[in-house]
Scaffold this active site. Structure first.
Site: not given
Length: 632
Positions: A216, A363, A332
């Protein structure tokens, strides 16, 4: 404040002296089948050396007249001290290590906003209460890489933890900060024992070969560093990275929120991570949040501008020269899959070594350790393991173990071709999605109402709040691979409207985790006002038809037999877009609207999916064996 390392270095000296090997059998990295192996002498974490320092950067983002220093921590095998062993580095940097703000929906932007109107006021998030103990910033990745003959380095991003400066959420200092750390590891920048002192620390234990990874935001920063072209950064493994803050908070001119974070925008993320020096917070808030973000982020039109362009790493790819192993999930909806694909394509175009790992989940989700190990072994240790000749794409097939991806020549699948499909009327019930449609279909209408979420609209048998068009039931599995596109001929009774498109697989199967569902094939969003350019809005003329053409999110999915593929067109998406008052009417010209799906084997693969499978040939009967002569 000054911090002394005397106690730490005393412990390091005593521990090191007591552990020197009497027989001088020096520990070194070991490789087998192209992978770094765990070495017994590196495994005991009780004898790892841990220390921290501050690396001086080339910027002053908090305007205090001094170059900002980044807080860095090091975890390395004792042999790098006792035996002069030099090793490559796995480096992880993050704005999260020192804690985050306890923000929630009341500190987000209210999505109840009329399109084109000024956004309502927002309640600011509470300040971050910084946490963490020196000298350890984080223990992540150490157990995986130190035993395999690597040094693990962590650093806190500008304006977070004990690092100086201001957070800028994609600003230049977030690229230059990890660059400075890499320069220090390679002997080109200064490191100090304290945040404001001048006693230097060097990294003589580093070979000058560095790899970066993270998930991320922590996966964005390796790409940020790579786009500086810094020498010594040999390979990166970004996992679900945000590669453009515009693509994270906007979509084709539309204000769009990341899945699960309704109302979040770039200023909210700034407040979420701002754990830096309390004395500088007021100054950073004024300069970054108020002057930079609120003057440029533009929640009124959603248009792309210089502010967003400066936070788009695709615009900075010309300097990148390291090897790239990218990982992402096709479901995601936080950092949507286009983020990875746009960088993969750009890196390939520049001739860089590239591999991609895609899975069917949401994710996050790193590649298998074997893949990462081979990648870092090749590019950090320099072992010729042939990883550059491995398949370019690895995709976890539906319901397979993530550790067992299927290899492909590339992504998208080279056999995939676009198949153009057309719409047959059926509103307010279900129309049809077909290769060819006989006769004129005319126009159909929908009425915007954000109160109904996408799932309820897809499952509804009858509703005026969406248009949906279904294929016949699949008789054989259909493999999709690539990026679908749509061209909608539409008119609106107002000057502005949200436009949302979902591609779904029906019948719908309930899933407890709404972010990860087999029923959503792909999605996309656009502002019809930005039909000609994402940099400038052009109000709609009520009743006048316009063409809006845009791409949906990339995907690779095998739709099973028995399902129907549905194209759903609606306006406001409860989970992603702004929520204007219900009632906007959108008219779609079916005869001038088309949809293109990337199908493996193209039109032939599409047509095959709707035919009965060929019956399996029965195995040929074996000829009876001759009877053996009777025994006398």
């Amino acid at each position: 404040m000054k911090y002394s390392l005397a106690i730490l270095f005393s412990w390091v000296f005593l521990a090191s002296a007591s552990m020197v090997q009497a027989d001088d059998n020096r520990a070194v990295p070991v490789f087998k089948d192209g992978e770094a192996q765990e070495v017994e002498a590196f495994k005991d974490s009780d004898f790892w050396l841990r220390h921290d320092l501050w690396v001086e950067t080339e910027f002053d983002s908090d305007d205090d007249g001094k170059l900002d220093r980044m807080h860095v921590s090091v975890t390395r095998p004792r042999q790098t001290e006792t035996e002069g062993l030099k090793l490559p580095v796995v480096y992880v940097t993050s704005p999260y290590f020192a804690g985050t703000s306890p923000s929630n929906s009341e500190h987000m932007w209210d999505p109840h906003q009329e399109l084109g109107a000024d956004p309502p006021e927002r309640k600011l998030s509470p300040e971050v209460e910084r946490r963490g103990m020196r000298p350890i910033i984080s223990k992540s990745h150490a157990n995986e890489w130190v035993p395999r003959g690597y040094i693990v380095v962590h650093s806190s991003s500008p304006g977070t933890g004990l690092s100086e400066g201001c957070p800028t959420v994609g600003g230049e200092n977030e690229s230059l900060a990890p660059k400075a750390v890499i320069d220090w590891l390679c002997g080109r920048a200064n490191g100090y024992t304290t945040v404001d002192g001048f006693d230097r620390v060097t990294a003589g234990w580093c070979t000058g070969k560095i790899g970066m990874t993270g998930t991320s935001y922590n996966g964005t920063l390796p790409l940020a560093a790579a786009t500086t072209g810094v020498e010594g950064l040999e390979a990166i493994i970004p996992i679900a990275p945000n590669t453009s803050y515009y693509h994270y908070y906007r979509s084709n001119g539309l204000v769009r929120h990341p899945g699960g974070y309704m109302g979040e925008d770039i200023d909210c993320l700034y407040e979420f991570i701002h754990s830096g020096d309390e004395a500088m917070r007021e100054h950073c808030n004024e300069c970054i949040r108020e002057e930079l973000f609120h003057m440029n982020m533009d929640r009124k039109t959603g248009d792309y501008n210089d502010f967003w362009a400066s936070r788009d790493y695709l615009n900075k790819m010309d300097s990148m020269k390291c090897a790239l192993l990218m990982a992402h999930g096709f479901n995601d909806w936080n950092v949507v899959p286009e983020h990875s694909l746009r960088i993969i394509d750009a890196a390939r175009d520049r001739g860089l070594p590239v591999q991609v790992y895609y899975h069917q989940g949401g994710h996050g989700g790193p590649p298998p350790m074997k893949m990462m190990n081979r990648w870092f072994t090749r590019y950090l240790h320099g072992v010729e393991n042939g990883v550059e000749n491995d398949p370019r794409a690895w995709i976890v097939r539906e319901h397979d173990d993530r550790e067992k991806p299927t290899p492909y020549e590339s992504y998208p699948n080279p056999a995939a071709k676009m198949v153009e499909l057309h719409l047959k009327k059926g509103a307010p019930e279900q129309g049809e999605l077909l290769l060819k449609v006989k006769g004129k279909q005319g126009k159909e209408k929908l009425i915007d109402n954000y109160s109904f979420n996408g799932e309820s609209l897809a499952r509804a048998e009858w509703t005026e709040h969406r248009l949906i068009y279904l294929t016949p039931k699949l008789k054989q599995p259909l493999h999709l691979s690539g990026t679908a596109t749509i061209k909608v001929r539409m008119a609106c009774d107002r000057e502005a409207a949200n436009l949302s498109v979902w591609v779904v697989s029906l019948p719908w199967e309930s899933n407890r985790d709404r972010r990860i569902t087999d029923n959503i094939i792909t999605r996309g969003w656009a502002d019809p006002q930005n039909r000609h350019s994402i940099t400038e809005s052009e109000p709609l003329e009520p009743g006048k038809f316009v063409d809006v053409e845009f791409a949906l999110q990339p995907d690779d999915q095998v739709i099973p037999a028995g399902q129907q593929i549905g194209l759903m067109i609606f306006s406001s998406d409860q989970d992603f877009t702004l929520w204007p008052k219900p009632g906007t009417e959108i008219t779609v010209d079916l005869d001038r609207t088309s949809f293109k799906l990337p199908v493996v084997d193209g039109k032939q693969g599409w047509q095959r999916a709707f035919k009965d499978p060929e019956p399996e040939e029965a195995p040929a009967e074996e000829a009876p064996a001759e009877e053996a002569p009777a025994q006398e």
